[in-house]
Design a protein around this motif. Structure first.
Motif, PDB file in Angstrom:
ATOM      1  N   MET A   1       0.565  -1.462   0.566  1.00  0.00           N
ATOM      2  CA  MET A   1      -0.376  -0.334   0.190  1.00  0.00           C
ATOM      3  C   MET A   1       0.927   1.467  -0.015  1.00  0.00           C
ATOM      4  O   MET A   1       1.851   1.595   0.893  1.00  0.00           O
ATOM      5  N   GLN A   5      -1.909   6.058  -0.677  1.00  0.00           N
ATOM      6  CA  GLN A   5      -2.906   5.658  -0.590  1.00  0.00           C
ATOM      7  C   GLN A   5      -3.535   5.577   0.561  1.00  0.00           C
ATOM      8  O   GLN A   5      -4.790   5.899   1.675  1.00  0.00           O
ATOM      9  N   GLN A   6      -2.903   5.509   1.397  1.00  0.00           N
ATOM     10  CA  GLN A   6      -2.911   5.251   3.008  1.00  0.00           C
ATOM     11  C   GLN A   6      -3.318   6.779   3.763  1.00  0.00           C
ATOM     12  O   GLN A   6      -4.383   6.866   4.402  1.00  0.00           O
ATOM     13  N   GLN A   9      -7.222   7.562   2.683  1.00  0.00           N
ATOM     14  CA  GLN A   9      -7.517   6.799   4.002  1.00  0.00           C
ATOM     15  C   GLN A   9      -8.871   7.704   4.808  1.00  0.00           C
ATOM     16  O   GLN A   9      -8.045   8.114   5.810  1.00  0.00           O
ATOM     17  N   ARG A  87     -14.048   5.753   4.255  1.00  0.00           N
ATOM     18  CA  ARG A  87     -13.581   5.744   2.912  1.00  0.00           C
ATOM     19  C   ARG A  87     -11.888   5.561   2.245  1.00  0.00           C
ATOM     20  O   ARG A  87     -11.054   5.837   3.835  1.00  0.00           O
ATOM     21  N   PHE A  89     -10.920   3.089   0.786  1.00  0.00           N
ATOM     22  CA  PHE A  89     -10.722   1.457   1.330  1.00  0.00           C
ATOM     23  C   PHE A  89     -10.907   0.844  -0.200  1.00  0.00           C
ATOM     24  O   PHE A  89     -12.079   0.923  -0.335  1.00  0.00           O
ATOM     25  N   ASP A  90      -9.894   0.166  -0.256  1.00  0.00           N
ATOM     26  CA  ASP A  90     -10.734  -1.189  -1.308  1.00  0.00           C
ATOM     27  C   ASP A  90     -11.437  -2.324  -1.404  1.00  0.00           C
ATOM     28  O   ASP A  90     -11.200  -1.995   0.219  1.00  0.00           O
ATOM     29  N   ASP A  91     -11.519  -2.945  -1.829  1.00  0.00           N
ATOM     30  CA  ASP A  91     -12.513  -4.043  -1.111  1.00  0.00           C
ATOM     31  C   ASP A  91     -12.342  -5.141  -0.725  1.00  0.00           C
ATOM     32  O   ASP A  91     -13.230  -4.951   0.414  1.00  0.00           O
ATOM     33  N   GLN A  93     -10.192  -4.737   1.809  1.00  0.00           N
ATOM     34  CA  GLN A  93      -9.691  -3.326   2.834  1.00  0.00           C
ATOM     35  C   GLN A  93     -11.306  -3.578   3.827  1.00  0.00           C
ATOM     36  O   GLN A  93     -11.218  -3.481   5.111  1.00  0.00           O
TER      37      GLN A  93
END
Length: 161
Positions: A1, A5-6, A9, A87, A89-91, A93
């Motif tokens: 990750m 991206q982190q 989140q 908000r 997060f991928d599927d 996560q």
């Protein structure tokens, strides 16, 4: 990750609330005259549903049944709810957040309410041990994958007529 991206989140607890409670003591007061060595069963259920963009309701239902022999001393159930904003997060996560992380946050509230209800019912205190919701979530994923694999292999098998 990636760090980007982190950083994108977002997780926020909007509200934690008691959604439903129930205490049944079908054999009181006579059950209080007996030696207290119950068999106790604990059931857990989690659920999550989207309410709006990035807003989810997560529920944790804990049901405890205590029996003396074949007679129910008490049946207590607590459904603890929470509103969570998530908000970025991928599927994978998101599934973990909704079905492991959030129930883990709700559990202490449910445990406290259960202990209070059992005490108010006149029964000795019951302290639930911590629960590893991460492990339960992983077990559920493995079961779903095994079922999907079994289904796909059985549905692709030729049939004989």
């Amino acid at each position: 990750m990636s760090d980007q991206q982190q950083a994108s989140q977002q997780f926020e607890i909007q509200k934690i609330y008691l959604k439903d409670v129930s205490l049944e003591t079908p054999n009181s007061p006579m059950i209080f005259t007996e030696q207290w060595q119950p068999q106790t069963e604990v059931r857990l259920e989690t659920g999550a549903k989207p309410l709006a963009e990035g807003l989810f309701e997560v529920s944790l239902t804990v049901t405890i049944t205590a029996k003396l022999g074949d007679r129910t001393a008490y049946l207590v159930e607590v459904q603890q709810g929470g509103l969570f904003a998530l908000r970025g997060f991928d599927d994978g996560q998101m599934g973990h957040m909704l079905h492991a992380y959030c129930p883990n946050l709700l559990f202490p509230f449910a445990r406290e309410e259960l202990a209070s209800l059992i005490g108010k019912g006149g029964f000795p205190a019951l302290l639930l041990n911590p629960i590893n919701f991460d492990n339960l979530y992983l077990q559920r994923l493995q079961q779903q994958q095994a079922q999907a694999t079994a289904f796909s292999s059985s549905s692709s098998a030729p049939t004989m007529s």
